[in-house]
Design a protein around this motif. Structure first.
Motif, PDB file in Angstrom:
ATOM      1  N   THR A 198     -21.118 -64.723 -49.118  1.00 24.80           N
ATOM      2  CA  THR A 198     -21.844 -63.461 -49.214  1.00 24.80           C
ATOM      3  C   THR A 198     -23.143 -63.583 -48.447  1.00 24.80           C
ATOM      4  N   LYS A 199     -23.208 -62.968 -47.298  1.00 21.14           N
ATOM      5  CA  LYS A 199     -24.496 -63.000 -46.598  1.00 21.14           C
ATOM      6  C   LYS A 199     -25.168 -61.647 -46.797  1.00 21.14           C
ATOM      7  N   LYS A 200     -25.026 -60.820 -45.803  1.00 15.97           N
ATOM      8  CA  LYS A 200     -25.550 -59.465 -45.964  1.00 15.97           C
ATOM      9  C   LYS A 200     -24.398 -58.603 -46.449  1.00 15.97           C
ATOM     10  N   LYS A 201     -24.689 -57.344 -46.659  1.00 13.10           N
ATOM     11  CA  LYS A 201     -23.605 -56.519 -47.171  1.00 13.10           C
ATOM     12  C   LYS A 201     -22.575 -56.226 -46.078  1.00 13.10           C
ATOM     13  N   VAL A 202     -21.353 -56.381 -46.437  1.00 17.00           N
ATOM     14  CA  VAL A 202     -20.246 -56.194 -45.504  1.00 17.00           C
ATOM     15  C   VAL A 202     -19.693 -54.784 -45.680  1.00 17.00           C
ATOM     16  N   THR A 203     -19.608 -54.051 -44.580  1.00 19.06           N
ATOM     17  CA  THR A 203     -19.100 -52.673 -44.686  1.00 19.06           C
ATOM     18  C   THR A 203     -17.788 -52.527 -43.935  1.00 19.06           C
ATOM     19  N   LEU A 204     -17.221 -51.364 -44.068  1.00 25.25           N
ATOM     20  CA  LEU A 204     -15.980 -51.080 -43.353  1.00 25.25           C
ATOM     21  C   LEU A 204     -16.145 -51.295 -41.859  1.00 25.25           C
ATOM     22  N   LYS A 205     -17.329 -51.009 -41.383  1.00 21.89           N
ATOM     23  CA  LYS A 205     -17.587 -51.161 -39.948  1.00 21.89           C
ATOM     24  C   LYS A 205     -17.377 -52.620 -39.527  1.00 21.89           C
ATOM     25  N   ASP A 206     -17.809 -53.529 -40.372  1.00 22.31           N
ATOM     26  CA  ASP A 206     -17.641 -54.945 -40.056  1.00 22.31           C
ATOM     27  C   ASP A 206     -16.162 -55.315 -39.989  1.00 22.31           C
ATOM     28  N   ILE A 207     -15.410 -54.767 -40.928  1.00 24.22           N
ATOM     29  CA  ILE A 207     -13.966 -55.056 -40.928  1.00 24.22           C
ATOM     30  C   ILE A 207     -13.322 -54.446 -39.684  1.00 24.22           C
ATOM     31  N   ALA A 208     -13.772 -53.252 -39.336  1.00 25.77           N
ATOM     32  CA  ALA A 208     -13.231 -52.584 -38.153  1.00 25.77           C
ATOM     33  C   ALA A 208     -13.502 -53.423 -36.905  1.00 25.77           C
ATOM     34  N   GLU A 209     -14.719 -53.884 -36.765  1.00 21.60           N
ATOM     35  CA  GLU A 209     -15.064 -54.695 -35.599  1.00 21.60           C
ATOM     36  C   GLU A 209     -14.243 -55.975 -35.560  1.00 21.60           C
ATOM     37  N   LYS A 210     -14.195 -56.629 -36.697  1.00 23.50           N
ATOM     38  CA  LYS A 210     -13.458 -57.889 -36.802  1.00 23.50           C
ATOM     39  C   LYS A 210     -11.992 -57.735 -36.383  1.00 23.50           C
ATOM     40  N   THR A 211     -11.397 -56.613 -36.791  1.00 22.50           N
ATOM     41  CA  THR A 211      -9.967 -56.437 -36.542  1.00 22.50           C
ATOM     42  C   THR A 211      -9.673 -55.645 -35.282  1.00 22.50           C
ATOM     43  N   GLY A 212     -10.708 -55.057 -34.702  1.00 20.06           N
ATOM     44  CA  GLY A 212     -10.477 -54.231 -33.519  1.00 20.06           C
ATOM     45  C   GLY A 212      -9.849 -52.882 -33.850  1.00 20.06           C
ATOM     46  N   LEU A 213      -9.865 -52.539 -35.148  1.00 22.63           N
ATOM     47  CA  LEU A 213      -9.318 -51.243 -35.556  1.00 22.63           C
ATOM     48  C   LEU A 213     -10.465 -50.266 -35.782  1.00 22.63           C
TER      49      LEU A 213
END
Lengths: 334, 334
Positions: A4-19
């Motif tokens: 747990t670093k900073k708050k993880v948002t949907l945007k982070d998941i989107a970037e990570k997955t390229g979706l």
DNA sequence: CTGAAAGCGCTTACAG
DNA sequence: CTGAAAGCGCTTACAG
């Protein structure tokens, strides 16, 4: 366990997955139309980054907070703690969290101030142990939020209530005392204007009447409204030998006071309470009490709320009609 | 009482008053810089339209939900109900609502599943009656959310805890039994790995040791882990005459079982509990019990949390150091 | 002292 | 089956 670093948002998941954020959201909410491959990628990324949805944001957009407000007055009385415990756990199982609102010793009714703080949380439903103040009934109905009164009759307000057959309970208590040979009966209630309290009193009076006795008005007390010492004094002086109390907590208080006056419950007089809190606390069975079947009672309350939340209008049979209270004998009556 | 039609938002107030949404918000939040005239216009419009803020939206933007998560395990035990009641009412007074999370009979510890649902609500603080599982400690710390363990020692986790001097309590119970002439002492705990339970046991053992006695390992029971009937059997067979129980609820259960075996508390043996739930329920004083001063205890818990929430780092003296437990004698010891 | 704009983190239409 | 845009109702910088 994800870091747990900073708050993880949907945007982070989107970037990570390229979706796109959109697609990620659709997968997490199991909306139709995505490939297995996408699903796996999203789940992996969520696990790796430790994504946790923000229900506040979700609720703001979707209009559903997955939250139920519970309005209570007294958590210390085990009847409330016990039923609240069961109800809140059922809600949690179904993915609803409970926000607790107490009247904070203001009034025994739901007032506008209380409703304001409730509404500010935008709950999907409200389950209340408190009755609404007169001028709040329309307000609550207009809010459009599913509302259930628990442990009280909803009919007088034209609202949905889950309650027990209190008059029957009062009758059971009265019949028990009479059958054990007690003759001068008193009733110790809480407030004169609490319907449950009055219904128990009414049942008791009916049982006495059917046996050619009367519940004398001077032997009807409301412990929250009268002087306690005066009441005890009168009970002793008038030779009361049977007492029905509005609930077990009051029955304990009264029997304690009478013991100080040298009177022993079960021997010198009989006393009956309501709720069977002894069973909840796994205590020795001192008090004779009327049990409404609290577990089924609580579950009925939870079910009615959950039914409303899932949009079901299907009227299940009222708890009051399917479950009758019953007597649990203790040592406090002979 | 304002009419409730559809949901009223800041935009409606802005339109009604001819001001900007921004200004309306500033007035309602009492941020500096607005005229009395504007203030009155806004307040009048809010009252007329029945405006109620949406805390979900507010929390999303501002980062503070004005919410405290309360993590509990058992609401039925009056000690929890009583302290929860006090704590939640204090939070409400300060404008925080409480969201309740139970472990739902999963484990006595905070696990990841529980923390997920807690974090999804973005609470400003977490007050927990449960201890964190080993692998959750770092996770909780990293979350940056103020966290208080209530009724448990936080030190082993490097966390903030508000707890009583349990060892002292155990000692008091032991000394009382010895002073009343009880000689063969047993301890009935809950779980062997609950620190509070062990601390009470430790205090009891110390009191016995100082009097040249020993708390024999075979007379240390954990009621949640052993066979109940076997335990009672052993207590009877070995002629135990003094029992210290982890809490009052357990003490009631044990004394009930011994009564069925023909042994009367206070007469044939002595039993001491913890928490003084009898006072909370206004029950007759049957049990002798060790009272930690639950009201002050709960208030200390609320205060520590509120202190953290208002950013105060000022270390107030630990409750454990300022309040010592004390004995309340009942009929269950001679 | 007040306002226009941006953005909190999602989900919901709507395109493609 | 996936994405770009809009918007839920607020509050927070930032201009004026």
């Amino acid at each position: 366990m994800p870091e747990t670093k900073k708050k993880v948002t949907l945007k982070d998941i989107a970037e990570k997955t390229g979706l796109s954020v959109n697609t990620v959201s659709r997968v997490l909410n199991k909306k139709p139309y995505y490939t297995k491959e996408v699903e796996e990628k999203v789940n992996a990324a969520c696990k790796e980054l430790g994504y946790i949805v923000d229900m506040n944001a979700s609720g703001l957009r979707s209009g559903s907070t997955r939250t139920v407000a519970i309005l209570y007055d007294d958590l210390v009385n085990p009847f409330y703690a016990y039923t609240t415990d069961i109800i809140s756990k059922r809600f949690e199982e179904k993915g609803y969290n409970c926000i607790m609102f107490s009247n904070n010793d203001r009034s025994p009714y739901i007032d506008y101030e209380l409703m304001r703080s409730v509404m500010a949380r935008k709950p999907d439903g409200i389950l209340s142990f408190l009755e609404p103040a007169e001028d709040m009934v329309e307000f609550i109905k207009n809010s459009g939020i599913p509302f259930v009164i628990f442990g009280r009759d909803g009919a007088p307000y034209g609202m949905i209530g889950v309650d027990a057959d209190e008059e029957c309970g009062g009758r059971i208590a009265g019949e028990h005392l009479l059958s054990r040979g007690y003759r001068k009966i008193a009733y110790v209630g809480s407030w004169h204007d609490v319907k449950v309290c009055l219904d128990r009193q009414k049942g008791l009076a009916a049982a006495l009447a059917e046996n050619g006795k009367e519940l004398s008005p001077e032997h009807i007390f409301y412990i929250r409204e009268c002087d306690f010492a005066d009441m005890i004094e009168k009970i002793v002086r008038d030779g009361i030998d049977g007492i029905v109390c509005y609930n077990d907590v009051i029955a304990f208080v009264v029997s304690e006071a009478l013991e100080e006056r040298g009177l022993e419950a079960g021997l010198d007089y009989g006393v009956v309470g309501f709720d069977n809190i002894q069973q909840m606390l796994k205590m020795p069975r001192f008090l004779t009490t009327v049990d409404a079947g609290s577990q089924a009672f609580a579950e009925a309350g939870a079910n009615v709320m959950l039914g409303l939340l899932s949009g079901g209008e299907e009227q299940m049979p009222a708890f009051r009609d399917t479950h009758k209270p019953f007597l649990v004998k203790g040592r406090s009556t002979r």
